[in-house]
Write an enzyme that holds these catalytic residues in place. Structure first.
Site, short mmCIF file in Angstrom:
data_model
loop_
_atom_site.label_atom_id
_atom_site.label_comp_id
_atom_site.label_asym_id
_atom_site.label_seq_id
_atom_site.Cartn_x
_atom_site.Cartn_y
_atom_site.Cartn_z
N HIS A 199 6.75 21.93 31.33
CA HIS A 199 5.83 21.44 32.08
C HIS A 199 6.51 20.39 33.03
CE1 HIS A 199 3.44 22.86 29.03
NE2 HIS A 199 2.35 22.14 29.51
N GLU A 202 3.06 16.70 36.43
CA GLU A 202 1.50 16.39 36.07
C GLU A 202 1.19 14.70 36.01
OE1 GLU A 202 0.83 17.50 32.07
OE2 GLU A 202 -1.58 17.68 32.27
ZN LIG Z 1 0.44 22.81 29.04
#
Ligand SMILES: [Zn+2]
Length: 343
Positions: A199, A202
């Site tokens: 990830h 974000e």
């Molecule tokens: Zn995720």
């Protein structure tokens, strides 16, 4: 067949999805009751109301509370089977699912016991519903680098790979936990033929994405949507064919963007950044994979052709073996063509 019917019918791929975040409220209540775990709510409606997140940290708190209801390999078999069924009913043919061993256990033996349950649920789902499922065990960023090394070593074993582990994931809170923390673990996995699929971008912006690429050697980024804040990064993603796994509803629910007016997917697509559409933690965001596909056309204002391209790009960047990838691309393209004749 109108656009919505077409999207519902089209074959799908899902590359950014969390096993623990995919538990339907009905199953979560069943598991909590069976295991004597107290959740703040005892009804489906109550749980849906609980899933209102103030911020990312609040989301993580609720995520961990959900995980506490999972206790035996049979619990994991149940949620895996149920997830396979839920995806197959949306005509999802292939998925790479993330799960976080370190939340549930501390030793290799316990990881194996849990993974036995997952593989059992997967086998039954694949037999009954025809979906193919693969696994991305991840480390939560708040854990230590040593834990990352341990997970990387575990997933790098021939046994793990034979049982469907395809990548090394990194998730959890980005703030204060940069990608560099798991540089060694990612290198260890890569040296054993397991790529890193973190990830990034974000809650922390482009810097986190750059470091995922340059430090972790990632060629697929979960989210990555905030690349739009750095034109140089946007060009880099397009030129180096680095795929971002985009989850629109998740981004709105966790306030990464206030609404679709500000959502940058159309701009990223126009710049040639390859993307695939995913649902992240669908019941927690009151969404489905099909809903996410619909949002891309109806709210992000991309064309049906762009959506189809994103599905094929997802397959191209999947961790399937080349032969299987080729066969699936042919199958999907043929099905798009067939569905087109019905519109
Ligand atoms: Zn995720």
């Amino acid at each position: 067949m109108n656009v919505e019917q077409y999207i519902r019918a089209m074959p799908k791929v899902e590359l950014h999805l969390h096993l623990e975040g995919s538990i339907r409220p009905e199953i979560l209540l069943q598991l909590a009751r069976k295991n004597g775990v107290a959740l703040p709510y005892e009804t489906v409606e109550g749980l849906r109301g609980w899933y209102q997140f103030r911020d990312f940290d609040h989301f993580v708190d609720i995520y961990l509370a959900i995980c506490s209801a999972l206790q035996s390999p049979e619990d994991f078999a149940l949620i895996t089977y149920d997830l396979g069924k839920t995806l197959a009913t949306q005509n999802c043919r292939y998925t790479e699912v993330t799960w976080t061993p370190g939340i549930h256990a501390k030793t290799y033996e316990d990881y194996l016991r849990i993974f036995d349950g997952i593989v059992d649920g997967q086998r039954r789902a694949e037999e009954e519903f025809g979906i193919e499922m693969r696994w991305i065990p991840d480390v939560a960023r708040q854990f230590s680098p040593e834990h990352g090394d341990m997970i990387a070593r575990w997933i790098s074993t021939p046994e793990s790979k034979q049982r469907g582990v395809v990548a090394f994931g990194i998730g959890g809170p980005e703030v204060g936990h940069p990608p560099e923390k798991f540089e060694w673990a990612a290198a260890l996995a890569a040296n054993n033929g397991v790529p890193c699929n973190p990830h990034a971008g974000e809650t922390v912006g482009p810097r986190s994405i750059w470091n995922a690429i340059l430090v972790l050697n990632a060629r697929r980024i979960k989210h990555g949507i905030r690349a739009i804040e750095d034109p140089e990064l946007v060009d880099y993603l397009a030129q180096h064919n680095i795929l971002i796994e985009v989850c629109p509803t998740s981004n709105l629910c966790l306030s990464v963007y206030p609404g679709y007016d500000d959502y940058p997917l159309k701009a990223l697509a126009a710049k040639g950044v390859p993307f695939t559409v995913s649902s992240d933690d669908p019941p927690m965001f009151n969404t489905t994979l099909t809903d996410e596909y619909l949002h891309v056309v109806q709210d992000c204002e991309l064309s049906l052709e762009q959506l189809e391209q994103s599905v094929l790009d997802g397959l191209r960047h999947s961790y399937l073996p080349d032969e299987r990838k080729k066969a699936m691309l042919t199958e999907f393209q043929a099905e798009f063509n067939r569905l087109r004749t019905e519109t």
